[in-house]
Design a protein around this motif. Structure first.
Motif, PDB file in Angstrom:
ATOM      1  N   ALA A   1      -9.539  -7.477  16.384  1.00  0.00           N
ATOM      2  CA  ALA A   1      -9.852  -8.181  15.137  1.00  0.00           C
ATOM      3  C   ALA A   1     -11.360  -8.279  14.919  1.00  0.00           C
ATOM      4  O   ALA A   1     -11.830  -8.309  13.784  1.00  0.00           O
ATOM      5  CB  ALA A   1      -9.226  -9.565  15.134  1.00  0.00           C
TER       6      ALA A   1
ATOM      7  N   GLY B   1      -5.699 -13.456  12.580  1.00  0.00           N
ATOM      8  CA  GLY B   1      -7.091 -13.071  12.354  1.00  0.00           C
ATOM      9  C   GLY B   1      -7.296 -11.599  12.108  1.00  0.00           C
ATOM     10  O   GLY B   1      -8.426 -11.135  11.988  1.00  0.00           O
ATOM     11  N   TYR B   2      -6.228 -10.827  12.042  1.00  0.00           N
ATOM     12  CA  TYR B   2      -6.415  -9.417  11.762  1.00  0.00           C
ATOM     13  C   TYR B   2      -5.494  -8.979  10.633  1.00  0.00           C
ATOM     14  O   TYR B   2      -4.555  -9.660  10.258  1.00  0.00           O
ATOM     15  CB  TYR B   2      -6.181  -8.569  13.011  1.00  0.00           C
ATOM     16  N   ASN B   3      -5.863  -7.824  10.106  1.00  0.00           N
ATOM     17  CA  ASN B   3      -5.196  -7.238   8.957  1.00  0.00           C
ATOM     18  C   ASN B   3      -4.029  -6.403   9.453  1.00  0.00           C
ATOM     19  O   ASN B   3      -4.204  -5.284   9.894  1.00  0.00           O
ATOM     20  CB  ASN B   3      -6.230  -6.394   8.209  1.00  0.00           C
TER      21      ASN B   3
ATOM     22  N   PHE C   1      -2.298  -6.179  -4.634  1.00  0.00           N
ATOM     23  CA  PHE C   1      -2.571  -7.478  -4.024  1.00  0.00           C
ATOM     24  C   PHE C   1      -2.013  -8.587  -4.890  1.00  0.00           C
ATOM     25  O   PHE C   1      -1.398  -9.529  -4.397  1.00  0.00           O
ATOM     26  CB  PHE C   1      -4.077  -7.671  -3.825  1.00  0.00           C
TER      27      PHE C   1
ATOM     28  N   SER D   1     -12.611  -5.062  12.081  1.00  0.00           N
ATOM     29  CA  SER D   1     -11.331  -4.824  12.747  1.00  0.00           C
ATOM     30  C   SER D   1     -11.084  -3.345  12.973  1.00  0.00           C
ATOM     31  O   SER D   1     -11.381  -2.511  12.115  1.00  0.00           O
ATOM     32  CB  SER D   1     -10.184  -5.399  11.909  1.00  0.00           C
TER      33      SER D   1
ATOM     34  N   VAL E   1      -2.420 -10.920   6.637  1.00  0.00           N
ATOM     35  CA  VAL E   1      -3.383 -11.371   7.624  1.00  0.00           C
ATOM     36  C   VAL E   1      -2.629 -12.210   8.639  1.00  0.00           C
ATOM     37  O   VAL E   1      -1.993 -13.200   8.290  1.00  0.00           O
ATOM     38  CB  VAL E   1      -4.508 -12.193   6.984  1.00  0.00           C
TER      39      VAL E   1
ATOM     40  N   TYR F   1      -8.128  -0.476  15.028  1.00  0.00           N
ATOM     41  CA  TYR F   1      -6.723  -0.368  15.408  1.00  0.00           C
ATOM     42  C   TYR F   1      -6.448   0.986  16.060  1.00  0.00           C
ATOM     43  O   TYR F   1      -7.087   1.981  15.704  1.00  0.00           O
ATOM     44  CB  TYR F   1      -5.816  -0.465  14.158  1.00  0.00           C
TER      45      TYR F   1
ATOM     46  N   GLY G   1     -10.194  -9.897   5.838  1.00  0.00           N
ATOM     47  CA  GLY G   1      -9.113 -10.228   4.918  1.00  0.00           C
ATOM     48  C   GLY G   1      -8.126  -9.091   4.796  1.00  0.00           C
ATOM     49  O   GLY G   1      -8.100  -8.165   5.611  1.00  0.00           O
ATOM     50  N   VAL G   2      -7.286  -9.161   3.782  1.00  0.00           N
ATOM     51  CA  VAL G   2      -6.282  -8.116   3.596  1.00  0.00           C
ATOM     52  C   VAL G   2      -6.944  -6.967   2.841  1.00  0.00           C
ATOM     53  O   VAL G   2      -7.009  -6.956   1.618  1.00  0.00           O
ATOM     54  CB  VAL G   2      -5.051  -8.634   2.832  1.00  0.00           C
ATOM     55  N   GLN G   3      -7.423  -6.026   3.592  1.00  0.00           N
ATOM     56  CA  GLN G   3      -8.081  -4.857   3.039  1.00  0.00           C
ATOM     57  C   GLN G   3      -7.375  -3.607   3.530  1.00  0.00           C
ATOM     58  O   GLN G   3      -6.750  -3.627   4.589  1.00  0.00           O
ATOM     59  CB  GLN G   3      -9.551  -4.822   3.477  1.00  0.00           C
ATOM     60  N   PRO G   4      -7.470  -2.528   2.795  1.00  0.00           N
ATOM     61  CA  PRO G   4      -6.856  -1.287   3.281  1.00  0.00           C
ATOM     62  C   PRO G   4      -7.483  -0.857   4.599  1.00  0.00           C
ATOM     63  O   PRO G   4      -8.662  -1.103   4.849  1.00  0.00           O
ATOM     64  CB  PRO G   4      -7.177  -0.280   2.171  1.00  0.00           C
ATOM     65  N   GLN G   5      -6.683  -0.234   5.422  1.00  0.00           N
ATOM     66  CA  GLN G   5      -7.210   0.353   6.635  1.00  0.00           C
ATOM     67  C   GLN G   5      -7.617   1.800   6.350  1.00  0.00           C
ATOM     68  O   GLN G   5      -6.947   2.505   5.605  1.00  0.00           O
ATOM     69  CB  GLN G   5      -6.159   0.288   7.746  1.00  0.00           C
ATOM     70  N   HIS G   6      -8.716   2.196   6.989  1.00  0.00           N
ATOM     71  CA  HIS G   6      -9.228   3.554   6.841  1.00  0.00           C
ATOM     72  C   HIS G   6      -8.950   4.300   8.131  1.00  0.00           C
ATOM     73  O   HIS G   6      -9.288   3.811   9.209  1.00  0.00           O
ATOM     74  CB  HIS G   6     -10.726   3.524   6.545  1.00  0.00           C
TER      75      HIS G   6
ATOM     76  N   SER H   1     -10.810  -1.702   9.321  1.00  0.00           N
ATOM     77  CA  SER H   1     -10.728  -2.413   8.048  1.00  0.00           C
ATOM     78  C   SER H   1     -11.729  -3.549   8.019  1.00  0.00           C
ATOM     79  O   SER H   1     -12.187  -4.036   9.062  1.00  0.00           O
ATOM     80  CB  SER H   1      -9.317  -2.967   7.819  1.00  0.00           C
ATOM     81  N   GLY H   2     -12.042  -3.959   6.786  1.00  0.00           N
ATOM     82  CA  GLY H   2     -12.926  -5.088   6.603  1.00  0.00           C
ATOM     83  C   GLY H   2     -12.160  -6.399   6.727  1.00  0.00           C
ATOM     84  O   GLY H   2     -10.983  -6.422   7.069  1.00  0.00           O
TER      85      GLY H   2
ATOM     86  N   TYR I   1       0.115   5.260   1.223  1.00  0.00           N
ATOM     87  CA  TYR I   1      -0.797   6.220   1.828  1.00  0.00           C
ATOM     88  C   TYR I   1      -0.168   7.606   1.755  1.00  0.00           C
ATOM     89  O   TYR I   1       1.058   7.752   1.765  1.00  0.00           O
ATOM     90  CB  TYR I   1      -1.037   5.894   3.302  1.00  0.00           C
TER      91      TYR I   1
ATOM     92  N   PHE J   1       0.844  -1.190   0.000  1.00  0.00           N
ATOM     93  CA  PHE J   1       0.000   0.000   0.000  1.00  0.00           C
ATOM     94  C   PHE J   1       0.881   1.244   0.000  1.00  0.00           C
ATOM     95  O   PHE J   1       1.987   1.253   0.537  1.00  0.00           O
ATOM     96  CB  PHE J   1      -0.875   0.043   1.262  1.00  0.00           C
TER      97      PHE J   1
END
Lengths: 115, 112
Positions: free
Chosen positions: B50, A99-101, A51, B31, A96, B33, B97-102, B94-95, A36, A34
């Protein structure tokens, strides 16, 4: 261990010039990457993400980045910089985990734009 | 179209005081953070959640506690503030899976 290196702390370019911000990562598997951007006093806004698939990724505001596995790099580029691009830019590698991103950030590159 | 909302935006504390930073997201993300941002160090993860009902330590958890109040809200508490905790604090979500964090716009915290 996962890590991200942004070798340039500060970069100054003239408005209209091209830009390349460097990012190198260390990660054992296929990385999720990513970029930002953070304007002064603001939070982080996602510019683009990689990805899988095409290694040249297009983002918002005219930015693009190229994933090069052989060089462990994910450099950010823009053909012509605008004064409003002055900000701090962060590269991050994601996975991942538990369980977290998880995101690991580089230290950032601060971009100044001269008129 | 609020995304991630953090309150307050600025705060000055004296050493030893306590404070809770609030964060809420309206994107139905599982999730959430908390990060701190210090010059030259990028963002470092303090705690994460999570999913609703779970919280775990990140890279720099000492001196902090968190509560995942519900799916929307995730708070960060400083029980006894120290000058080393002067920083800018960001909340993100974030949602799956591997998704961007907002990210939210941050809380600028100074401890004297």
């Amino acid at each position: 261990a996962q890590s991200v290196t942004q070798p340039d702390i500060h970069i100054t370019v003239s408005e209209g010039a091209s830009l390349e911000l460097r990012c190198n990562y260390s990660y054992g598997a296929t990385p999720y990457l990513f970029w930002y951007v953070q304007s002064p006093g603001q939070g982080l806004q996602l510019l683009l993400k990689y990805f899988s698939g095409d290694t040249l990724v297009q983002g918002i505001k005219g930015f693009e980045a190229e994933f090069k596995r052989s060089q462990s790099s994910f450099n950010l580029r823009k053909p012509s910089v605008h004064w409003s691009d002055a900000a701090e830019y962060f590269c991050a590698v994601g996975a991942v985990s538990g369980g977290y991103n998880k995101l690991i950030f580089g230290a950032g590159t601060r971009l100044a734009v001269h008129p | 179209n609020a995304g991630v909302t953090q309150t307050p935006k600025f705060q000055v504390l004296k050493t030893g005081q306590s404070m809770t930073l609030q964060c809420a997201q309206d994107m139905n993300h599982n999730s959430m953070y908390w990060y701190r941002q210090d010059p030259g160090m990028g963002l470092r993860l303090i705690y994460y959640s999570a999913s609703e009902g779970t919280t775990d330590k990140g890279e720099v958890p000492n001196g902090y506690n968190v509560s995942r109040l519900n799916k929307r809200e995730f708070s960060l508490r400083l029980e006894s503030a120290a000058p080393s905790q002067t920083s800018v604090y960001f909340c993100a979500s974030s949602g799956a899976g591997v998704q961007p964090q907002h990210f939210g716009d941050g809380t600028r915290l100074s401890i004297l």
